[in-house]
Design a protein around this motif. Sequence first.
Motif, PDB file in Angstrom:
ATOM      1  N   UNK A 500     -45.845 -32.372  65.105  1.00 40.71           N
ATOM      2  CA  UNK A 500     -44.595 -33.122  65.087  1.00 40.71           C
ATOM      3  C   UNK A 500     -43.890 -33.095  66.428  1.00 40.71           C
ATOM      4  N   UNK A 501     -43.083 -34.119  66.664  1.00 36.41           N
ATOM      5  CA  UNK A 501     -42.087 -34.163  67.731  1.00 36.41           C
ATOM      6  C   UNK A 501     -40.762 -34.507  67.058  1.00 36.41           C
ATOM      7  N   UNK A 502     -39.739 -33.603  67.109  1.00 37.66           N
ATOM      8  CA  UNK A 502     -39.748 -32.313  67.791  1.00 37.66           C
ATOM      9  C   UNK A 502     -40.634 -31.303  67.081  1.00 37.66           C
ATOM     10  N   UNK A 503     -41.049 -30.236  67.796  1.00 44.43           N
ATOM     11  CA  UNK A 503     -41.869 -29.206  67.163  1.00 44.43           C
ATOM     12  C   UNK A 503     -41.037 -28.384  66.199  1.00 44.43           C
ATOM     13  N   UNK A 504     -41.690 -27.615  65.314  1.00 50.79           N
ATOM     14  CA  UNK A 504     -40.933 -26.762  64.389  1.00 50.79           C
ATOM     15  C   UNK A 504     -40.192 -25.685  65.156  1.00 50.79           C
ATOM     16  N   UNK A 505     -38.929 -25.516  64.854  1.00 50.55           N
ATOM     17  CA  UNK A 505     -38.092 -24.544  65.550  1.00 50.55           C
ATOM     18  C   UNK A 505     -36.651 -24.743  65.132  1.00 50.55           C
ATOM     19  N   UNK A 506     -35.805 -23.783  65.397  1.00 53.93           N
ATOM     20  CA  UNK A 506     -34.430 -23.837  64.887  1.00 53.93           C
ATOM     21  C   UNK A 506     -33.569 -24.923  65.518  1.00 53.93           C
ATOM     22  N   UNK A 507     -33.908 -25.388  66.733  1.00 54.49           N
ATOM     23  CA  UNK A 507     -33.069 -26.367  67.410  1.00 54.49           C
ATOM     24  C   UNK A 507     -33.276 -27.802  66.975  1.00 54.49           C
ATOM     25  N   UNK A 508     -34.460 -28.111  66.419  1.00 51.51           N
ATOM     26  CA  UNK A 508     -34.771 -29.451  65.914  1.00 51.51           C
ATOM     27  C   UNK A 508     -34.481 -30.533  66.958  1.00 51.51           C
ATOM     28  N   UNK A 509     -34.844 -30.250  68.216  1.00 47.11           N
ATOM     29  CA  UNK A 509     -34.574 -31.218  69.277  1.00 47.11           C
ATOM     30  C   UNK A 509     -35.729 -31.236  70.262  1.00 47.11           C
ATOM     31  N   UNK A 510     -35.980 -32.441  70.829  1.00 42.38           N
ATOM     32  CA  UNK A 510     -36.980 -32.587  71.886  1.00 42.38           C
ATOM     33  C   UNK A 510     -36.443 -33.575  72.912  1.00 42.38           C
ATOM     34  N   UNK A 511     -36.430 -33.203  74.202  1.00 41.77           N
ATOM     35  CA  UNK A 511     -35.863 -34.096  75.219  1.00 41.77           C
ATOM     36  C   UNK A 511     -36.714 -35.346  75.409  1.00 41.77           C
ATOM     37  N   UNK A 512     -36.113 -36.383  75.942  1.00 40.46           N
ATOM     38  CA  UNK A 512     -36.763 -37.687  76.000  1.00 40.46           C
ATOM     39  C   UNK A 512     -36.303 -38.439  77.252  1.00 40.46           C
ATOM     40  N   UNK A 513     -36.994 -39.539  77.512  1.00 46.73           N
ATOM     41  CA  UNK A 513     -36.711 -40.377  78.679  1.00 46.73           C
ATOM     42  C   UNK A 513     -35.760 -41.508  78.312  1.00 46.73           C
ATOM     43  N   UNK A 514     -34.899 -41.865  79.244  1.00 41.94           N
ATOM     44  CA  UNK A 514     -33.989 -43.010  79.102  1.00 41.94           C
ATOM     45  C   UNK A 514     -33.955 -43.763  80.415  1.00 41.94           C
ATOM     46  N   UNK A 515     -33.558 -45.009  80.351  1.00 41.11           N
ATOM     47  CA  UNK A 515     -33.285 -45.776  81.565  1.00 41.11           C
ATOM     48  C   UNK A 515     -31.884 -46.357  81.485  1.00 41.11           C
ATOM     49  N   UNK A 525     -33.862 -41.465  83.640  1.00 41.77           N
ATOM     50  CA  UNK A 525     -33.241 -40.166  83.386  1.00 41.77           C
ATOM     51  C   UNK A 525     -34.053 -39.415  82.334  1.00 41.77           C
ATOM     52  N   UNK A 526     -33.827 -38.094  82.233  1.00 44.93           N
ATOM     53  CA  UNK A 526     -34.545 -37.283  81.252  1.00 44.93           C
ATOM     54  C   UNK A 526     -33.587 -36.269  80.656  1.00 44.93           C
ATOM     55  N   UNK A 527     -33.669 -36.105  79.347  1.00 45.14           N
ATOM     56  CA  UNK A 527     -32.836 -35.126  78.676  1.00 45.14           C
ATOM     57  C   UNK A 527     -32.354 -35.613  77.336  1.00 45.14           C
ATOM     58  N   UNK A 528     -31.036 -35.905  77.257  1.00 47.01           N
ATOM     59  CA  UNK A 528     -30.409 -36.318  76.002  1.00 47.01           C
ATOM     60  C   UNK A 528     -29.423 -37.451  76.270  1.00 47.01           C
ATOM     61  N   UNK A 529     -29.856 -38.407  77.111  1.00 49.84           N
ATOM     62  CA  UNK A 529     -29.015 -39.565  77.444  1.00 49.84           C
ATOM     63  C   UNK A 529     -29.285 -40.634  76.394  1.00 49.84           C
TER      64      UNK A 529
END
Length: 568
Positions: A500-515, A525-529
């Motif tokens: 899965x994306x995001x992977x299993x873990x307590x934060x339930x988040x995976x950073x991503x690309x934006x323009x 940009x990269x992160x949580x934009x």
Amino acid sequence: MRRHLRRRRSIVTALAGLTLAVAAAFAFSGSASGGSTTSAARGALDCNGWSPIQQTLKATGACTDVRGFVGVKNANNWDGRFYDNGHYIGHDEPDLTFLSTRAGSGGNVTWTETLGRDPSSRPTGDTPGKDVTHWFDLSVAPWFSMALCNSRSYPLNHCTPNSDSNVPHGQFTGGGSSFLEVQFYPPGEAPFFDNISCDNTHWCASLHINDLECTVGFDSCNTACLEPTNFAFIQKNGIPTGPPSPQKATIATFTPNGNTLLMNPGDKITTHIFDAQAPGGGHALEVRITDLTTGQSGFMQASAHNGYQATGIADCSGRPFNYEPEYNTASKGNYVPWAALETNISTQFEIGHWTPCKNLSNPATDGLLDFTAGDPFWLKCNGPYESSSDGASDNAEGFGGDAFCYPRGDQHTALNQFGVHADPNMQTGCLNFLNGGDIDFDGTSYWADWPTGTSPTAKTPGSFVQSAPTSGGLKYLQSFFQTDVALSEASCEASFSGCTVPPPGPGHFYPYWSTMGTGAACRIMFGNVASGPGVNNYGKDAQYGSDLRNVIGYDEFEGNIRPAVCGT
């Protein structure tokens, strides 16, 4: 459970002797001819520090993640994942790859970007999801990649530089290939020798190359020098701080000096990666970084003149070598065949290597201290980011715990005897390198504390801001998003569920690309934009697409090929 990393680590460790026997079959015969050199007692023959013939100099952040082959089970590959001397080396690398069929696009690329800036407040580790984060919390090494030509690296075939003839065809399994990472290192956690930063206030960068000493399909590998590393900082005078080669690297190799190019957060820079004239004749890959804000510049050549060496699988000897680009074009099939990421020309953020801690326990003892030339470190992180299950016998990070871990304020004074002096570390935390990465996904990278825009906020850094890459002044034609995170997911089962994306873990988040923006004003940009004027987030983490294990033979997520982001 097929995908349980800890269980498979013990299985593969039991098989490690098979690989050593294979290495003997390669005839360890001492120095090879033609100017080859044997290895020093300490060096960089193996990226994760487990070579049986050489003590590692630096085991933090040196590995390129290696692909696996589903259904193959031997001492080097266990059903889709790669092991080095019985130790899993996978880590997490979200990537944006650019494609082009134009001549020269595979070996001549220029990137323009603004380096990320941190919040004015110190980083905190009190409340996951609401902490103050700096770039070292999020990514130990943003980097640019390129496939390089090397007949002494997997799959050990002849390679013609700057040629698409190296792509597998017919009975030809492809030209020998090495992986270039032009890595950038964030401020805050020095010294670089056994940590990740040059100092507390600057970014620095390197020309970093990994080879792979294996035969086709990883049937036979020389575990004495499985993934050797050539390394040199980008220098204002172009002269390495120490020998770059795996055979001869010293502590000086990984210690910046007065000529190391240091860049300020927020500086706008260009990075040109290309084939250049080499001293003594021929060509060699060169990386040239120009800081458009300060006017300073630096460069490094991966040349024999500078001490770069290709490693031989037979006896781990080094031969002076001019690395050059492997491919002429950046077409879809032109990539490093042994790397987990299917890429040649890309921008990437290596994540999953930092966990903030309240305090540390379980200090390293005996031989483990050899990893850091006697500099003390700890194995266990205690605090709100670490769940109670981390001490369980079946935890994926069982071996080595969270190491390497250092307390806030640590100046690593044990290294002063080697001429290494460090700013005090900004935060107590762990680098999660002895297990490859943060493979239980509880560290800062997997919480939403990523940049939300181009400027820092009170709690999160500002994003890197990149322009679309160019080759010969022209933009690339296509791009796609990818990540190899599934390779590190213990939940990735034989039934192909749990990847899965995001992977299993307590934060339930995976950073991503934006323009943001269009045309010449478009920026990456990269992160949580997630939103804003002119922002396209490409579905956030859905941009990584479906797991393609049945197409490419291992656990890799790839989005669809599309017209290049910021390409028009």
